[in-house]
Design an enzyme around this catalytic site. Sequence first.
Site, PDB file in Angstrom:
ATOM      1  N   HIS A 117     -13.121   0.552   6.072  1.00  0.00           N
ATOM      2  CA  HIS A 117     -12.195  -0.062   7.032  1.00  0.00           C
ATOM      3  C   HIS A 117     -10.793   0.427   6.656  1.00  0.00           C
ATOM      4  CE1 HIS A 117      -9.865  -3.451   8.724  1.00  0.00           C
ATOM      5  NE2 HIS A 117     -10.926  -3.763   9.445  1.00  0.00           N
TER       6      HIS A 117
ATOM      7  N   ASP B  91     -15.029  -4.303  -1.487  1.00  0.00           N
ATOM      8  CA  ASP B  91     -14.504  -4.963  -0.300  1.00  0.00           C
ATOM      9  C   ASP B  91     -15.674  -5.737   0.320  1.00  0.00           C
ATOM     10  OD1 ASP B  91     -13.754  -5.712   2.219  1.00  0.00           O
ATOM     11  OD2 ASP B  91     -13.197  -3.699   2.903  1.00  0.00           O
TER      12      ASP B  91
ATOM     13  N   GLN C   6     -17.254  -8.061   4.893  1.00  0.00           N
ATOM     14  CA  GLN C   6     -18.427  -8.183   5.766  1.00  0.00           C
ATOM     15  C   GLN C   6     -19.631  -8.757   5.040  1.00  0.00           C
ATOM     16  OE1 GLN C   6     -18.625  -7.863   8.969  1.00  0.00           O
ATOM     17  NE2 GLN C   6     -16.504  -7.223   9.133  1.00  0.00           N
TER      18      GLN C   6
ATOM     19  N   LYS D  85     -14.191 -14.809   8.003  1.00  0.00           N
ATOM     20  CA  LYS D  85     -15.497 -14.227   8.327  1.00  0.00           C
ATOM     21  C   LYS D  85     -16.629 -15.040   7.683  1.00  0.00           C
ATOM     22  CE  LYS D  85     -13.803  -9.429   8.584  1.00  0.00           C
ATOM     23  NZ  LYS D  85     -13.151  -9.309   9.851  1.00  0.00           N
TER      24      LYS D  85
ATOM     25  N   CYS E  13     -11.304  -0.558  13.494  1.00  0.00           N
ATOM     26  CA  CYS E  13     -10.431  -0.272  12.341  1.00  0.00           C
ATOM     27  C   CYS E  13     -11.101   0.687  11.368  1.00  0.00           C
ATOM     28  CB  CYS E  13      -9.996  -1.544  11.627  1.00  0.00           C
ATOM     29  SG  CYS E  13      -8.951  -2.577  12.629  1.00  0.00           S
TER      30      CYS E  13
END
Lengths: 150, 407
Positions: B124, B201, B204, B227, B365
């Site tokens: 991303h 990261d 998600q 999220k 993104c």
Amino acid sequence: MFDDLRDLYQEVIFDHNRNPRNFRIIENADRKVEGFNPLCGDRLTLYLQMDGDVIADASFQGSGCAISTASVSLMTEVVKGKTGQEAEALFKKFHEMTTGKDENFNLEAIGKLAVLAGVREYPARVKCATLAWHTLDAALKNEQQAISTE
Amino acid sequence: MTVFDVQKIRQDFPILKEKIRGKDLVYLDNAATCQKPQAVIDSIVHLYSHDYANVHRGVHTLSVRSTDKFEGARTKVKDFINAASEKEIIFVKGATDAINLVAQTYGKANVKPGDEIIITAMEHHSNIVPWQMLCEQTGAVLKVAPINLQGELIFEEFEKLINDKTKLVSVVHMSNALGTINPVKKIIAVAHEKGIPVLLDGAQAIPHMPVDVQDLDCDFYVFSAHKLYAPTGVGVLYGKQALLEAMPPYQGGGDMIRKVTFEETEYNVLPYKFEAGTPNIADVVGLGAAIDYLNAIGMDKIAAYEAELLVYATEKAQQIKGLRIIGEAGHKGAILSFVLDKIHPHDIGTMLDSLGIAIRAGHHCAMPVMDFFQVPATARASFAMYNTKEEIDVLMKGIESLIEVFG
């Protein structure tokens, strides 16, 4: 199934999306400007052949959504034979129509471009319709740099 | 909850009763942000109605209550990702903020001209741009590990990039544009052989699977609360205590100090060293409520249910002529990114919206990912634990109808 969308996706738009008019390169064009909508990834190259101040020929290449493709296709049709000034005046009208600020906008006065009036109801899609015209504006002002809707 | 009861879960999300353009909402944009259960909404209302004051400051009752709830949420986060200590849980604005924090503190302190930072080709923008900025500031070089046409990291190529100049590896746990779940344990093992720290990261990954930072042995783990069925404006930076201790602070201000004179300032201990200013108290409390809610269901059950949804959606999608799935990794989370022959994703998005179906259309993104697959954009249906197979049927029927209309 998509009854609500009939105003936005008129048959004329599907037609121009399937068979875009003036979808070609003008070799040795007087003006060549790229338009880019980074949000959608719509990308087009607009070619103009000028005869003095008159747009003798207009064409484009690129890829985008149905709205942006139909918009640029229709635009190349209607600006041919117009002076730069006339085309700019049309852009102003088109902008008024698509942003929907004037409730009493006279759709008849804008001819076949009226099929794109439906985007008024879809703020997220206005830029799809106006990308072509912003690119034309840059080309008429002879700006060489690629233009972006953002 | 012993059995996974999706209908019961749906009852907990008030927005799922909303009508969109006269149709039942089918919300499939969960990778962008998830909807909130009533328990999370109530936790915020309750805090502001009964317990709210500033934290860490007052001796008065409300400040104590507010602090207890705020710090209680930190403990919940610690347990949720199995960190060793609350000192390792830093509250930030979101995953993006957390990556910028690491780049501007750990990065600036440790990265020198000619050094290298490794990311992957499926990141991303939030795991690209902060490192580009750091490279610009320090003269370091950003190295990008390539992916294959299924959207998987080419592990051998990643391994080849690691050398004595590598100062940090920063990779996505699960890709937002492709759904790919990276072999993060293998990545971490290879990097640690050379003593290189790894940032994951997890923006998600976190809502879709159990995450255990000690088992992963990652050095940093970042995610956004919104999220994870929690409010916007909050994120978490997990860092191993020794690394966080050695890092300079990020922003200066109140709360991050122990003693201030005009000559010098002594910084506060962890985690407060990185939390300058009044934090986002209510939304952190909301994150705590979301974690309680998820724990009651069980992350392993959620993962199993969503895996079923993805298999179902993928099988249905493969039957649609002219549909091409972007991202076909062997190990994938509940994301279905796709393109349709001759129909632009934005047209797909608008048409599905008219049927009450919310998907995302665009570059997500992740413009380099779009370039790699040579598409301007994709349409993306991303699933959450409250989605159903019936909703997937509605989506597929919608796609088939719009293909027909476009002709």
